[in-house]
Design a protein around this motif. Structure first.
Motif, PDB file in Angstrom:
ATOM      1  N   GLY A 113      42.820 118.914  24.694  1.00 63.62           N
ATOM      2  CA  GLY A 113      41.724 117.971  24.519  1.00 63.62           C
ATOM      3  C   GLY A 113      41.826 116.686  25.316  1.00 63.62           C
ATOM      4  O   GLY A 113      40.911 115.870  25.294  1.00 63.62           O
ATOM      5  N   VAL A 114      42.927 116.503  26.039  1.00 61.40           N
ATOM      6  CA  VAL A 114      43.078 115.247  26.778  1.00 61.40           C
ATOM      7  C   VAL A 114      42.230 115.219  28.049  1.00 61.40           C
ATOM      8  O   VAL A 114      41.948 114.145  28.591  1.00 61.40           O
ATOM      9  CB  VAL A 114      44.556 114.955  27.146  1.00 61.40           C
ATOM     10  N   GLY A 115      41.859 116.415  28.536  1.00 62.37           N
ATOM     11  CA  GLY A 115      41.026 116.460  29.740  1.00 62.37           C
ATOM     12  C   GLY A 115      41.674 117.153  30.932  1.00 62.37           C
ATOM     13  O   GLY A 115      41.292 116.891  32.079  1.00 62.37           O
ATOM     14  N   LYS A 116      42.622 118.048  30.675  1.00 62.00           N
ATOM     15  CA  LYS A 116      43.286 118.767  31.779  1.00 62.00           C
ATOM     16  C   LYS A 116      42.296 119.594  32.596  1.00 62.00           C
ATOM     17  O   LYS A 116      42.237 119.476  33.811  1.00 62.00           O
ATOM     18  CB  LYS A 116      44.366 119.736  31.252  1.00 62.00           C
ATOM     19  N   THR A 117      41.534 120.432  31.890  1.00 64.16           N
ATOM     20  CA  THR A 117      40.625 121.337  32.587  1.00 64.16           C
ATOM     21  C   THR A 117      39.560 120.548  33.359  1.00 64.16           C
ATOM     22  O   THR A 117      39.267 120.850  34.513  1.00 64.16           O
ATOM     23  CB  THR A 117      39.957 122.282  31.567  1.00 64.16           C
ATOM     24  N   THR A 118      39.031 119.543  32.711  1.00 62.70           N
ATOM     25  CA  THR A 118      38.025 118.691  33.354  1.00 62.70           C
ATOM     26  C   THR A 118      38.604 118.019  34.595  1.00 62.70           C
ATOM     27  O   THR A 118      37.943 117.945  35.642  1.00 62.70           O
ATOM     28  CB  THR A 118      37.545 117.612  32.362  1.00 62.70           C
ATOM     29  N   GLN A 149      36.409 128.119  30.401  1.00 65.18           N
ATOM     30  CA  GLN A 149      36.048 126.755  30.800  1.00 65.18           C
ATOM     31  C   GLN A 149      36.460 126.496  32.255  1.00 65.18           C
ATOM     32  O   GLN A 149      35.702 125.898  33.024  1.00 65.18           O
ATOM     33  CB  GLN A 149      36.783 125.801  29.871  1.00 65.18           C
ATOM     34  N   LYS A 257      39.207 109.258  30.095  1.00 72.46           N
ATOM     35  CA  LYS A 257      38.330 108.675  29.066  1.00 72.46           C
ATOM     36  C   LYS A 257      38.451 107.161  28.942  1.00 72.46           C
ATOM     37  O   LYS A 257      38.266 106.606  27.854  1.00 72.46           O
ATOM     38  CB  LYS A 257      38.601 109.346  27.704  1.00 72.46           C
ATOM     39  N   ASP A 259      36.397 105.270  30.031  1.00 69.31           N
ATOM     40  CA  ASP A 259      35.033 104.828  29.740  1.00 69.31           C
ATOM     41  C   ASP A 259      34.761 104.769  28.244  1.00 69.31           C
ATOM     42  O   ASP A 259      33.882 104.055  27.795  1.00 69.31           O
ATOM     43  CB  ASP A 259      34.016 105.762  30.409  1.00 69.31           C
ATOM     44  N   GLY A 282      40.151 108.634  34.770  1.00 71.39           N
ATOM     45  CA  GLY A 282      38.873 109.279  34.465  1.00 71.39           C
ATOM     46  C   GLY A 282      37.972 108.299  33.750  1.00 71.39           C
ATOM     47  O   GLY A 282      38.377 107.683  32.766  1.00 71.39           O
ATOM     48  N   VAL A 283      36.755 108.135  34.251  1.00 70.20           N
ATOM     49  CA  VAL A 283      35.814 107.193  33.632  1.00 70.20           C
ATOM     50  C   VAL A 283      34.493 107.863  33.278  1.00 70.20           C
ATOM     51  O   VAL A 283      33.452 107.219  33.220  1.00 70.20           O
ATOM     52  CB  VAL A 283      35.576 105.948  34.527  1.00 70.20           C
ATOM     53  N   GLY A 284      34.527 109.175  33.040  1.00 65.16           N
ATOM     54  CA  GLY A 284      33.313 109.887  32.672  1.00 65.16           C
ATOM     55  C   GLY A 284      33.492 111.377  32.874  1.00 65.16           C
ATOM     56  O   GLY A 284      34.573 111.829  33.245  1.00 65.16           O
ATOM     57  N   GLU A 285      32.419 112.141  32.621  1.00 65.16           N
ATOM     58  CA  GLU A 285      32.544 113.594  32.636  1.00 65.16           C
ATOM     59  C   GLU A 285      32.094 114.239  33.946  1.00 65.16           C
ATOM     60  O   GLU A 285      32.270 115.431  34.136  1.00 65.16           O
ATOM     61  CB  GLU A 285      31.775 114.178  31.446  1.00 65.16           C
TER      62      GLU A 285
HETATM   63  P1  GDP Z   1      41.923 120.011  27.927  1.00 59.50           P
HETATM   64  O1  GDP Z   1      42.024 120.685  26.585  1.00 59.50           O
HETATM   65  O2  GDP Z   1      43.075 119.097  28.150  1.00 59.50           O
HETATM   66  O3  GDP Z   1      41.743 120.956  29.059  1.00 59.50           O
HETATM   67  O4  GDP Z   1      40.649 119.045  27.852  1.00 59.50           O
HETATM   68  P2  GDP Z   1      39.175 119.249  28.456  1.00 59.50           P
HETATM   69  O5  GDP Z   1      39.211 119.218  29.926  1.00 59.50           O
HETATM   70  O6  GDP Z   1      38.573 120.452  27.811  1.00 59.50           O
HETATM   71  O7  GDP Z   1      38.442 117.914  27.977  1.00 59.50           O
HETATM   72  C1  GDP Z   1      38.156 117.616  26.614  1.00 59.50           C
HETATM   73  C2  GDP Z   1      36.886 116.795  26.536  1.00 59.50           C
HETATM   74  O8  GDP Z   1      37.077 115.522  27.148  1.00 59.50           O
HETATM   75  C3  GDP Z   1      35.709 117.421  27.274  1.00 59.50           C
HETATM   76  O9  GDP Z   1      34.557 117.271  26.467  1.00 59.50           O
HETATM   77  C4  GDP Z   1      35.580 116.583  28.544  1.00 59.50           C
HETATM   78  O10 GDP Z   1      34.249 116.547  29.033  1.00 59.50           O
HETATM   79  C5  GDP Z   1      36.037 115.237  28.072  1.00 59.50           C
HETATM   80  N1  GDP Z   1      36.551 114.379  29.154  1.00 59.50           N
HETATM   81  C6  GDP Z   1      37.546 114.653  30.041  1.00 59.50           C
HETATM   82  N2  GDP Z   1      37.761 113.599  30.851  1.00 59.50           N
HETATM   83  C7  GDP Z   1      36.892 112.622  30.487  1.00 59.50           C
HETATM   84  C8  GDP Z   1      36.644 111.256  30.938  1.00 59.50           C
HETATM   85  O11 GDP Z   1      37.278 110.699  31.867  1.00 59.50           O
HETATM   86  N3  GDP Z   1      35.670 110.569  30.277  1.00 59.50           N
HETATM   87  C9  GDP Z   1      34.961 111.130  29.237  1.00 59.50           C
HETATM   88  N4  GDP Z   1      34.029 110.381  28.644  1.00 59.50           N
HETATM   89  N5  GDP Z   1      35.170 112.380  28.793  1.00 59.50           N
HETATM   90  C10 GDP Z   1      36.127 113.119  29.403  1.00 59.50           C
END
Ligand code: GDP
Length: 304
Positions: A113-118, A149, A257, A259, A282-285
């Protein structure tokens, strides 16, 4: 280019508010003053250790300069904070490292959930736009939906993805990814990894095994092990960083995140206590919402 300053709006707002409140209470430079300062820093998520250290250094400097007036003291504190943020920018290790020859492997680690995939989606799109041949490996076979994803990000950016079956050995996905990267002359291979923390010993062993498999076929790789941290989790992020740093050779941090948080202060202890460079924020999606960490821009975003 998206604006880092706008991504820092919440942090700046809170920071400015606390700062103004702190300065409004200014009477004189005494022990109470430094106690309040320390508290203000801790509440901005600068972390206890760094807040204490910073306050000690400021106490010394204020004495040395014999500063008494509010403007003078405030300037000293600002300068010190800016210097601390900028200390991150001067280290050359905020750059990404690439293999001189053959594929560069970039491993992304961090809890779910931290944003690895994104982050992989954003980074891979960036490198592809630079003309690099990119490949993704979906080595989080554990979490339901993780592979899908990553595949979706691949499709969006026309980047191929190596996948394995659900619950299959993530190491075999990594192996396939590395072999494919070599065969196809890929420039950059991103590896997405699992982030379950219920059994972090297993997870750390799994990451170590991945690294062995990568370096067996590609000596010196992975070039980067990026630990992804969610800025909205504040001091928890710092805990995670300690855990991963102790068990994996983390080369840099992606702080996501920003942002969505007023806790941008977390960047300070990451550097100051863990000595890890923040490489990306990261400052957004959106794809464009990942930016190389730039201390100047960060400080301007915070105080500007
Ligand atoms: P993973 O489990 O580590 O792979 O996490 P995900 O890539 O699935 O990201 C989890 C959630 O965080 C998703 O809804 C992303 O869109 C969101 N997210 C990731 N990076 C950012 C960011 O820099 N800003 C915001 N607002 N959301 C983010």
């Amino acid at each position: 280019e998206p604006d880092l300053a706008s991504g820092l709006t919440k942090t700046r707002h809170t920071w400015t508010e606390r700062w103004n409140r702190f300065m409004a209470n200014f009477r004189q430079v005494d022990e109470d003053f430094f106690d309040d300062l320390e508290e203000t820093l801790i509440s901005a998520d600068v972390g206890a250790q760094t807040a204490v250290q910073l306050t000690d250094e400021l106490r010394d400097e204020v004495k040395l300069k014999n500063a008494k007036g509010q403007a003078e003291v405030s300037q000293i504190i600002m300068d010190k904070l800016i210097a601390l943020y900028q200390a991150q920018g001067v280290t050359e290790d905020t750059d990404m490292h690439f293999a001189k020859q053959g594929p560069t492997v970039i491993l992304l680690v961090g809890v779910n959930g931290v944003g690895k995939t994104t982050t992989i989606g954003k980074l891979s799109a960036r490198y592809r736009a630079e003309g690099k041949k990119v490949l993704l490996a979906a080595a989080d076979t554990f979490r339901a939906g993780a592979t899908e994803q990553l595949v979706a990000w691949g499709e969006r950016n026309q980047i191929p993805v190596v996948t394995g079956k659900a619950k299959s050995d993530p190491a075999s996905v990594v192996y396939d990814g590395v072999e494919t990267a070599i065969d196809q002359g890929v420039d950059v291979l991103f590896v997405d990894t699992a982030g379950r923390l219920q059994n972090n010993v297993n997870l750390m062993q799994e990451l170590a095994k991945m690294k062995r498999i990568i370096s067996r076929s590609l000596p010196g790789q992975p070039s980067e092990v990026l630990l992804v941290l969610d800025a909205t989790t504040g001091q928890n992020a710092l805990q995670q960083a300690r855990l991963f740093k102790d068990s994996t050779d983390v080369t840099g941090i992606v702080l996501t995140k920003l942002d969505g948080t007023a806790k941008g202060g977390i960047i300070l202890p990451i550097r100051n206590e863990l000595h890890l460079p923040v490489k990306w924020v990261g400052v957004g999606e959106q794809v464009s919402d990942l930016q190389p960490f730039d201390a100047d821009a960060f400080v301007k975003g915070l105080f500007g």
